[in-house]
Design a protein around this motif. Structure first.
Motif, PDB file in Angstrom:
ATOM      1  N   LEU A 238       0.827  -1.201   0.000  1.00 60.56           N
ATOM      2  CA  LEU A 238       0.000   0.000   0.000  1.00 60.56           C
ATOM      3  C   LEU A 238       0.865   1.255   0.000  1.00 60.56           C
ATOM      4  CD1 LEU A 238      -2.758  -1.075   2.534  1.00 60.56           C
ATOM      5  CD2 LEU A 238      -3.112  -0.585   0.110  1.00 60.56           C
ATOM      6  N   ALA A 239       1.910   1.236   0.818  1.00 60.79           N
ATOM      7  CA  ALA A 239       2.797   2.392   0.897  1.00 60.79           C
ATOM      8  C   ALA A 239       3.473   2.663  -0.441  1.00 60.79           C
ATOM      9  CB  ALA A 239       3.841   2.183   1.987  1.00 60.79           C
ATOM     10  N   GLU A 240       3.745   1.596  -1.181  1.00 61.63           N
ATOM     11  CA  GLU A 240       4.377   1.731  -2.496  1.00 61.63           C
ATOM     12  C   GLU A 240       3.357   1.959  -3.613  1.00 61.63           C
ATOM     13  OE1 GLU A 240       6.560  -1.892  -2.837  1.00 61.63           O
ATOM     14  OE2 GLU A 240       7.869  -1.447  -1.135  1.00 61.63           O
ATOM     15  N   GLU A 241       2.066   1.998  -3.229  1.00 64.14           N
ATOM     16  CA  GLU A 241       0.969   2.221  -4.172  1.00 64.14           C
ATOM     17  C   GLU A 241       0.950   1.174  -5.287  1.00 64.14           C
ATOM     18  OE1 GLU A 241       0.769   6.266  -5.494  1.00 64.14           O
ATOM     19  OE2 GLU A 241       0.424   7.029  -3.472  1.00 64.14           O
ATOM     20  N   VAL A 242       1.192  -0.071  -4.886  1.00 62.97           N
ATOM     21  CA  VAL A 242       1.130  -1.193  -5.822  1.00 62.97           C
ATOM     22  C   VAL A 242      -0.301  -1.742  -5.819  1.00 62.97           C
ATOM     23  CG1 VAL A 242       1.974  -3.509  -6.330  1.00 62.97           C
ATOM     24  CG2 VAL A 242       3.543  -1.789  -5.398  1.00 62.97           C
ATOM     25  N   PRO A 243      -0.991  -1.751  -6.930  1.00 64.24           N
ATOM     26  CA  PRO A 243      -2.321  -2.365  -6.970  1.00 64.24           C
ATOM     27  C   PRO A 243      -2.199  -3.877  -6.750  1.00 64.24           C
ATOM     28  CG  PRO A 243      -1.903  -1.008  -8.921  1.00 64.24           C
ATOM     29  CD  PRO A 243      -0.589  -1.193  -8.235  1.00 64.24           C
ATOM     30  N   PHE A 244      -3.032  -4.444  -5.875  1.00 65.23           N
ATOM     31  CA  PHE A 244      -2.879  -5.869  -5.603  1.00 65.23           C
ATOM     32  C   PHE A 244      -4.182  -6.552  -5.246  1.00 65.23           C
ATOM     33  CE2 PHE A 244      -1.916  -3.809  -1.486  1.00 65.23           C
ATOM     34  CZ  PHE A 244      -2.723  -4.521  -0.609  1.00 65.23           C
ATOM     35  N   VAL A 245      -4.152  -7.874  -5.447  1.00 66.79           N
ATOM     36  CA  VAL A 245      -5.231  -8.786  -5.070  1.00 66.79           C
ATOM     37  C   VAL A 245      -4.609  -9.913  -4.265  1.00 66.79           C
ATOM     38  CG1 VAL A 245      -6.932 -10.446  -5.924  1.00 66.79           C
ATOM     39  CG2 VAL A 245      -6.593  -8.262  -7.127  1.00 66.79           C
ATOM     40  N   LEU A 246      -5.090 -10.113  -3.045  1.00 68.04           N
ATOM     41  CA  LEU A 246      -4.643 -11.217  -2.195  1.00 68.04           C
ATOM     42  C   LEU A 246      -5.787 -12.211  -2.092  1.00 68.04           C
ATOM     43  CD1 LEU A 246      -3.011  -9.167   0.740  1.00 68.04           C
ATOM     44  CD2 LEU A 246      -1.871 -10.088  -1.296  1.00 68.04           C
ATOM     45  N   GLY A 247      -5.660 -13.336  -2.805  1.00 69.17           N
ATOM     46  CA  GLY A 247      -6.734 -14.313  -2.836  1.00 69.17           C
ATOM     47  C   GLY A 247      -6.295 -15.655  -2.297  1.00 69.17           C
ATOM     48  N   GLY A 248      -7.223 -16.362  -1.670  1.00 65.38           N
ATOM     49  CA  GLY A 248      -6.867 -17.695  -1.217  1.00 65.38           C
ATOM     50  C   GLY A 248      -7.707 -18.197  -0.074  1.00 65.38           C
ATOM     51  N   ASP A 249      -7.216 -19.280   0.515  1.00 65.67           N
ATOM     52  CA  ASP A 249      -7.835 -19.886   1.697  1.00 65.67           C
ATOM     53  C   ASP A 249      -7.231 -19.204   2.912  1.00 65.67           C
ATOM     54  OD1 ASP A 249      -8.747 -21.404   3.785  1.00 65.67           O
ATOM     55  OD2 ASP A 249      -7.960 -23.312   3.051  1.00 65.67           O
ATOM     56  N   TYR A 250      -7.993 -18.311   3.512  1.00 66.89           N
ATOM     57  CA  TYR A 250      -7.522 -17.557   4.678  1.00 66.89           C
ATOM     58  C   TYR A 250      -7.708 -18.321   5.988  1.00 66.89           C
ATOM     59  CZ  TYR A 250      -6.745 -13.151   2.164  1.00 66.89           C
ATOM     60  OH  TYR A 250      -6.250 -12.156   1.322  1.00 66.89           O
ATOM     61  N   ASN A 251      -8.507 -19.388   5.969  1.00 62.57           N
ATOM     62  CA  ASN A 251      -8.806 -20.098   7.208  1.00 62.57           C
ATOM     63  C   ASN A 251      -9.280 -19.138   8.294  1.00 62.57           C
ATOM     64  OD1 ASN A 251      -8.580 -22.997   7.062  1.00 62.57           O
ATOM     65  ND2 ASN A 251      -6.406 -22.720   6.583  1.00 62.57           N
ATOM     66  N   ILE A 252     -10.106 -18.185   7.881  1.00 57.96           N
ATOM     67  CA  ILE A 252     -10.697 -17.208   8.796  1.00 57.96           C
ATOM     68  C   ILE A 252     -12.190 -17.112   8.498  1.00 57.96           C
ATOM     69  CG2 ILE A 252     -10.852 -14.759   9.406  1.00 57.96           C
ATOM     70  CD1 ILE A 252      -8.408 -15.902  10.590  1.00 57.96           C
ATOM     71  N   ILE A 253     -12.988 -17.230   9.538  1.00 61.13           N
ATOM     72  CA  ILE A 253     -14.427 -16.979   9.467  1.00 61.13           C
ATOM     73  C   ILE A 253     -14.630 -15.547   9.953  1.00 61.13           C
ATOM     74  CG2 ILE A 253     -16.696 -17.668  10.319  1.00 61.13           C
ATOM     75  CD1 ILE A 253     -15.354 -20.430  11.020  1.00 61.13           C
ATOM     76  N   PRO A 254     -14.866 -14.588   9.070  1.00 57.74           N
ATOM     77  CA  PRO A 254     -14.879 -13.189   9.498  1.00 57.74           C
ATOM     78  C   PRO A 254     -15.982 -12.818  10.479  1.00 57.74           C
ATOM     79  CG  PRO A 254     -14.564 -13.349   7.116  1.00 57.74           C
ATOM     80  CD  PRO A 254     -14.959 -14.711   7.602  1.00 57.74           C
TER      81      PRO A 254
END
Length: 256
Positions: free
Chosen positions: A135-151
């Motif tokens: 974010l600090a470098e202003e890089v556009p990104f997508v983090l996708g996957g199995d987070y093993n988190i129930i929000p």
């Protein structure tokens, strides 16, 4: 651009199901988790025959992630920064047309009274730090996957039964919220306000036919990627097949 994430629970065991789904759904990018094989043993040629460029990061019998894309991609990372002694195959990050995309398999963390839970929380801290840097470098990104988190409670069929599970413990959920609060967008919840929107059903106790599921597979988008968000859906179809993975694909669509 259509990006799918899918914990396939063994690339070799599910290969016919995965390849058939890729043929019919034809995502531009597929992020796979729990490939459960060493890198050299990943069936890359099969996916290449379907028109995908392939990067796999595996280890024997456990974990493992892969990145498949219709267009060429450049590998940036094959490990999540922050803990050099961590050799588990859980992360691959690539650059494709100026968009950084990662396939991640966040640790399960159970049982919570063991080092496994401490490892999960450390891994989440590392993911937070890495996302903050991007974010600090202003890089556009997508983090996708199995987070093993129930929000949230609505993301599990029985919140009380999971109260002490690593996927739903307050510590885990707090770290997930902190990650989102960096300024990221959780793609599915940005577009949907429904209950029973699950991406995982355990093999035990008739969970699938009784729809006793969890929503633990997620896409987190940077602000630049979130500006392009057009759709996010869960394809329940593959979970109902014979010899299916216990997860099903989640697909995000970004406008060009």
């Amino acid at each position: 651009m259509r990006i799918a994430t899918w914990n396939v629970n063994s690339a070799k065991a599910r290969l016919p199901i995965v390849t058939e789904w890729l043929r019919s759904a034809a995502p531009d990018v597929a992020l796979l988790q729990e490939i459960k094989c060493e890198t050299a043993a990943f069936p890359a040629a099969v996916f290449e025959d379907l028109g995908y460029h392939v990067t796999a990061v595996g280890q024997k019998s456990y974990n493992g992630v892969a990145f498949l894309s219709k267009k060429p991609h450049e590998v940036v990372l094959t490990r999540l920064p922050g803990e050099e002694e961590d050799t588990q195959a859980r992360y691959v990050e690539v650059d494709m047309n100026g968009l950084r995309i990662a396939s991640l398999y966040l640790p399960n963390g159970n049982p919570v009274d063991t080092e496994k839970f401490a490892y999960k929380l450390r891994w989440m801290d590392r993911l937070y730090a890495h996302a903050a840097r991007l974010l600090a470098e202003e890089v556009p990104f997508v983090l996708g996957g199995d987070y093993n988190i129930i929000p949230e409670p609505r993301d599990v069929f029985d919140p009380k039964a999971f109260a002490n599970d690593a996927l739903f413990r307050p510590e885990s959920r707090a770290k997930f919220r902190a990650l989102v609060n960096l300024g990221l967008t959780e793609a599915y919840r940005a577009l949907h306000d429904d209950d029973h929107a699950y991406s995982f059903w355990d093999y035990q106790a008739g969970c699938w036919p009784r729809d006793k599921g969890l929503r633990i597979d997620h896409f987190l988008l940077s602000p630049q990627a979130a500006d392009r968000l057009a759709a996010c859906t869960i394809d329940r179809g593959p979970r109902g097949l014979e010899k299916a993975s216990d997860h099903t694909p989640v697909i995000v669509e970004l406008m060009d």
